[in-house]
Design a protein around this motif. Structure first.
Motif, mmCIF file in Angstrom:
data_model
loop_
_atom_site.group_PDB
_atom_site.id
_atom_site.type_symbol
_atom_site.label_atom_id
_atom_site.label_comp_id
_atom_site.label_asym_id
_atom_site.label_seq_id
_atom_site.Cartn_x
_atom_site.Cartn_y
_atom_site.Cartn_z
ATOM 1 N N CYS A 4 60.140 46.798 60.246
ATOM 2 C CA CYS A 4 60.564 45.495 60.763
ATOM 3 C C CYS A 4 61.241 45.677 62.125
ATOM 4 O O CYS A 4 62.115 46.531 62.276
ATOM 5 N N CYS A 7 65.157 44.620 61.450
ATOM 6 C CA CYS A 7 66.091 45.368 60.603
ATOM 7 C C CYS A 7 65.604 46.762 60.211
ATOM 8 O O CYS A 7 66.367 47.531 59.629
ATOM 9 N N CYS A 34 59.712 42.456 58.109
ATOM 10 C CA CYS A 34 59.873 42.657 56.670
ATOM 11 C C CYS A 34 59.737 41.300 55.977
ATOM 12 O O CYS A 34 59.707 40.257 56.643
ATOM 13 N N HIS A 37 62.464 38.791 57.100
ATOM 14 C CA HIS A 37 62.345 38.307 58.487
ATOM 15 C C HIS A 37 60.969 37.696 58.788
ATOM 16 O O HIS A 37 60.752 37.165 59.870
HETATM 17 ZN ZN ZN Z 1 63.621 42.703 58.631
#
Ligand code: ZN
Ligand code: ZN
Length: 131
Positions: A4, A7, A34, A37
């Motif tokens: 991601c 993150c 991810c 997100h």
């Molecule tokens: Zn993420």
């Protein structure tokens, strides 16, 4: 395997301009996100604001990348890293000048036949402020 961009967790490939919006496969149109997100409340599929931000960001990148007025197919294939046959099909509806295709037409098409503006984001903020 992708991580991601926000993150660092395991990610899926998101199309910034969705395929349903006329978006196509080229690296700049991908964002690795991810599940949170991507499809969570802070992801582009749930948040109109984030969706717009990602699209504006992509459009800005394309405008920087395609700074000349015209581009030939071969130049575009290299710059955008897009399949030539697909690109040809995409640009069929636009005029081919002797210098090549107009960068504004190319960007418009890659953005799903839409021009995004900062104003759209401001409108969104105004809308939220009124609620
Ligand atoms: Zn993420
Ligand atoms: Zn997605």
């Amino acid at each position: 395997m992708f991580k991601c961009e926000i993150c660092g967790k395991l990610a899926d490939k998101h199309h910034i301009v969705y395929r349903s919006q006329g978006g196509v496969d080229f690296p700049l149109n991908f964002k690795y996100l991810c599940s949170e997100h991507h499809r969570g409340k802070n992801g582009p599929h749930k948040s109109r604001k984030i969706d717009l931000e990602y699209k504006l960001e992509l459009q800005n990148k394309l405008e920087k990348l395609l700074y000349k007025e015209f581009y030939t197919l071969d130049e575009l294939v290299k710059l955008i890293q897009i399949n030539k046959g697909m690109l040809k099909k995409l640009l069929r509806e636009y005029k081919l000048y002797k210098e090549g295709y107009k960068s504004s037409d190319i960007i418009f098409r890659l953005m799903g036949r839409k021009k995004y503006t900062q104003y759209m984001l401001e409108e969104y903020y105004d809308f939220i402020a009124r609620c």
